[in-house]
Design a protein around this motif. Structure first.
Motif, PDB file in Angstrom:
ATOM      1  N   ARG A 110       7.840  -8.816  29.149  1.00  0.00           N
ATOM      2  CA  ARG A 110       7.792  -7.665  30.067  1.00  0.00           C
ATOM      3  C   ARG A 110       8.187  -6.256  29.690  1.00  0.00           C
ATOM      4  O   ARG A 110       7.957  -5.108  29.976  1.00  0.00           O
ATOM      5  N   THR A 111       9.049  -6.317  28.406  1.00  0.00           N
ATOM      6  CA  THR A 111       9.765  -4.965  28.258  1.00  0.00           C
ATOM      7  C   THR A 111       9.146  -4.895  26.801  1.00  0.00           C
ATOM      8  O   THR A 111       8.539  -5.817  25.980  1.00  0.00           O
ATOM      9  N   SER A 112       9.477  -3.767  26.089  1.00  0.00           N
ATOM     10  CA  SER A 112       8.663  -3.276  24.819  1.00  0.00           C
ATOM     11  C   SER A 112       9.375  -4.352  23.682  1.00  0.00           C
ATOM     12  O   SER A 112       8.579  -4.816  22.817  1.00  0.00           O
ATOM     13  N   ALA A 113      10.667  -4.481  24.006  1.00  0.00           N
ATOM     14  CA  ALA A 113      11.438  -5.360  22.851  1.00  0.00           C
ATOM     15  C   ALA A 113      10.820  -6.813  22.972  1.00  0.00           C
ATOM     16  O   ALA A 113      10.407  -7.618  22.040  1.00  0.00           O
ATOM     17  N   ARG A 165      -3.185  -6.437  21.342  1.00  0.00           N
ATOM     18  CA  ARG A 165      -3.826  -5.249  21.067  1.00  0.00           C
ATOM     19  C   ARG A 165      -3.604  -4.214  22.374  1.00  0.00           C
ATOM     20  O   ARG A 165      -2.894  -3.181  22.480  1.00  0.00           O
ATOM     21  N   ASP A 166      -4.266  -4.643  23.561  1.00  0.00           N
ATOM     22  CA  ASP A 166      -4.297  -3.976  24.778  1.00  0.00           C
ATOM     23  C   ASP A 166      -2.680  -3.783  25.402  1.00  0.00           C
ATOM     24  O   ASP A 166      -2.556  -2.863  26.257  1.00  0.00           O
ATOM     25  N   LYS A 167      -1.998  -4.984  25.362  1.00  0.00           N
ATOM     26  CA  LYS A 167      -0.555  -4.833  25.917  1.00  0.00           C
ATOM     27  C   LYS A 167       0.285  -3.940  25.065  1.00  0.00           C
ATOM     28  O   LYS A 167       1.022  -3.212  26.016  1.00  0.00           O
ATOM     29  N   ARG A 173       2.481   1.688  25.651  1.00  0.00           N
ATOM     30  CA  ARG A 173       2.817   3.006  25.000  1.00  0.00           C
ATOM     31  C   ARG A 173       3.544   2.830  23.621  1.00  0.00           C
ATOM     32  O   ARG A 173       4.178   3.677  23.175  1.00  0.00           O
ATOM     33  N   LEU A 174       3.249   1.684  23.127  1.00  0.00           N
ATOM     34  CA  LEU A 174       3.748   1.539  21.588  1.00  0.00           C
ATOM     35  C   LEU A 174       3.007   1.956  20.598  1.00  0.00           C
ATOM     36  O   LEU A 174       1.839   2.000  20.588  1.00  0.00           O
ATOM     37  N   ALA A 213       4.098  -0.884  15.781  1.00  0.00           N
ATOM     38  CA  ALA A 213       4.887  -1.780  16.236  1.00  0.00           C
ATOM     39  C   ALA A 213       4.098  -3.147  16.393  1.00  0.00           C
ATOM     40  O   ALA A 213       5.098  -3.959  16.062  1.00  0.00           O
ATOM     41  N   GLN A 214       2.962  -2.978  16.588  1.00  0.00           N
ATOM     42  CA  GLN A 214       2.142  -4.455  16.543  1.00  0.00           C
ATOM     43  C   GLN A 214       2.002  -4.971  15.113  1.00  0.00           C
ATOM     44  O   GLN A 214       2.264  -6.012  14.658  1.00  0.00           O
TER      45      GLN A 214
END
Length: 408
Positions: free
Chosen positions: A357-360, A392-394, A399-400, A404-405
């Motif tokens: 649920r978080t960016s990390a 990809r969509d996540k 907004r990363l 990062a992916q």
């Protein structure tokens, strides 16, 4: 249940192929197993998505394939580059100079550094391992060193080089699937990520070399054997320089293609005796060169020397030789598109997606998914494609940056 069945059938098919065929699995059996796994997944998806038209399944697979289309062409020209560098004597020159300069104390680090450089140049870890593994592993016991450690150095260097190469098929596939990041950017980020591990590996290899390498070795004997078939010259290294220059100005496809074409030109200048032996006829040299060059670019390089050890080192490549890899990625991308766009993959890893649920956590989940699929299916292409399609969509929603992916 349907999503787990589709995943399970593919995993079982791949593992069965690996168990039956071992090291030869990627020459066809793996691709057949994955094709059957894809067919099973299509049937399962057709039964579980009855509210959607059947055309949706085909569109899902086509969408996955379209994302990877640039990688197909890159792999073909990588095959051409590998075989042309063998014909030009580029690989022979590198090995000859390496044997001349290497001593037992520095063989391990030289193997690591050489494999890294060749991996960066060729963009193929498996080809680098195949080309350098045999000579370095053979040299190790002659120097009183461990062939296992030499093999480890080659593998570590080859996969590091492949991971940071702009012309690497996995780098280009990753950037194509993720979108929004160039191979150059991906290469730069990956270089920073792997640098600490590579330096640590180099330190270990230096220590092991100093500890075990107390003997002496005459590298001239190796050079003499190589020079029975090849002309060793600094000019043979010109294609590598051109490949690097073009890669900084153009796409990976044109860089690799330019390197391959320049290599066959260099071969015509430096390897006349070799080309005449390979042609084995009385036609003019220009005709012999053209025929051998086209045959090598298409079907790979085959030395056909009376010295069996040289034949085992100097062979491979060619566009046809890389078609099984194209087949593999074709099936993998279709499977990734199907599993992702039908939602079956999201169902299978729902607990992980809920946790991220978080960016990390999203970065960790992406890395865990890629690693998990790679371990389960023993196939990096499937892991890259499936993970990219799933997250990809996540990553966009969070907004990363795309990198990062792609780096995870």
């Amino acid at each position: 249940m349907a999503s787990l069945s589709a995943l399970g059938v593919m995993v079982v098919a791949i593992l069965l192929a690996v168990a039956l065929f071992g090291g030869e699995v990627d020459s066809g059996p793996l691709q057949v197993a994955m094709t059957l796994g894809l067919a099973a997944a299509v049937l399962i998806a057709a039964g579980s998505t009855r509210g959607r038209p059947r055309e949706f399944l085909g569109e899902s697979m086509v969408g996955g394939i379209t994302s990877a289309i640039a990688t197909f062409f890159l792999i073909i020209v990588i095959g051409m580059l590998i075989s042309s560098l063998l014909l030009a004597g580029t690989i022979a020159t590198l090995l000859s100079y390496g044997a001349e300069l290497a001593t037992p104390t520095i063989l391990y680090p030289v193997a690591l550094i050489t494999a890294t450089l060749i991996g960066v140049i060729l963009g193929s870890s498996f080809t680098t391992v195949a080309g350098l593994g045999v000579p370095f592993v053979a040299l190790a016991p002659l120097m009183g060193l461990s062939p296992e450690v030499a093999a480890a150095a080659i593998v570590a260097g080859a996969f590091t080089g492949d991971g940071v190469a702009r012309v690497s098929d996995t780098v280009v596939l990753t950037t194509d699937m993720v979108g929004g990041v160039t191979p150059a950017r991906q290469s730069s980020i990956m270089a920073r990520l792997v640098a600490p591990g590579w330096v640590a590996t180099l330190a270990v290899m230096i220590y092991l070399g100093v500890r075990d390498g107390g003997g002496s070795f005459d590298g001239g004997a190796v050079t003499e054997v190589i020079e029975t078939e090849f002309t060793v010259s600094l000019l043979c290294l010109l294609p590598l320089l051109l490949l690097f220059i073009i890669s900084t100005k153009s796409s990976a496809f044109f860089a690799v293609l330019g390197g391959a074409l320049s290599a066959v030109v260099v071969a015509g200048v430096t390897q006349r005796d070799l080309i005449e032996r390979l042609a084995d006829d009385d036609r003019t040299y220009i005709v012999q060169w053209a025929e051998v060059s086209i045959e090598t670019l298409a079907n790979g390089f085959h030395l056909d020397s009376p010295i069996v050890e040289l034949n085992n080192v100097f062979f491979g490549g060619g566009a046809v030789g890389l078609l099984p890899t194209v087949w593999l990625i074709l099936v993998a991308s279709a499977y990734g598109g199907l599993m992702s766009r039908t939602g079956m993959l999201a169902v299978a890893i729902r607990p992980l997606l809920r946790w991220a649920r978080t960016s990390a956590r999203l970065v960790v989940a992406s890395a865990a998914t890629t690693t998990g699929f790679n371990l389960a299916m023993a196939d990096p292409y499937v892991a890259i494609i499936v993970s990219a399609e799933t997250y990809r969509d996540k990553f966009k929603a969070a907004r990363l940056e795309p990198v990062a992916q792609s780096a995870s």
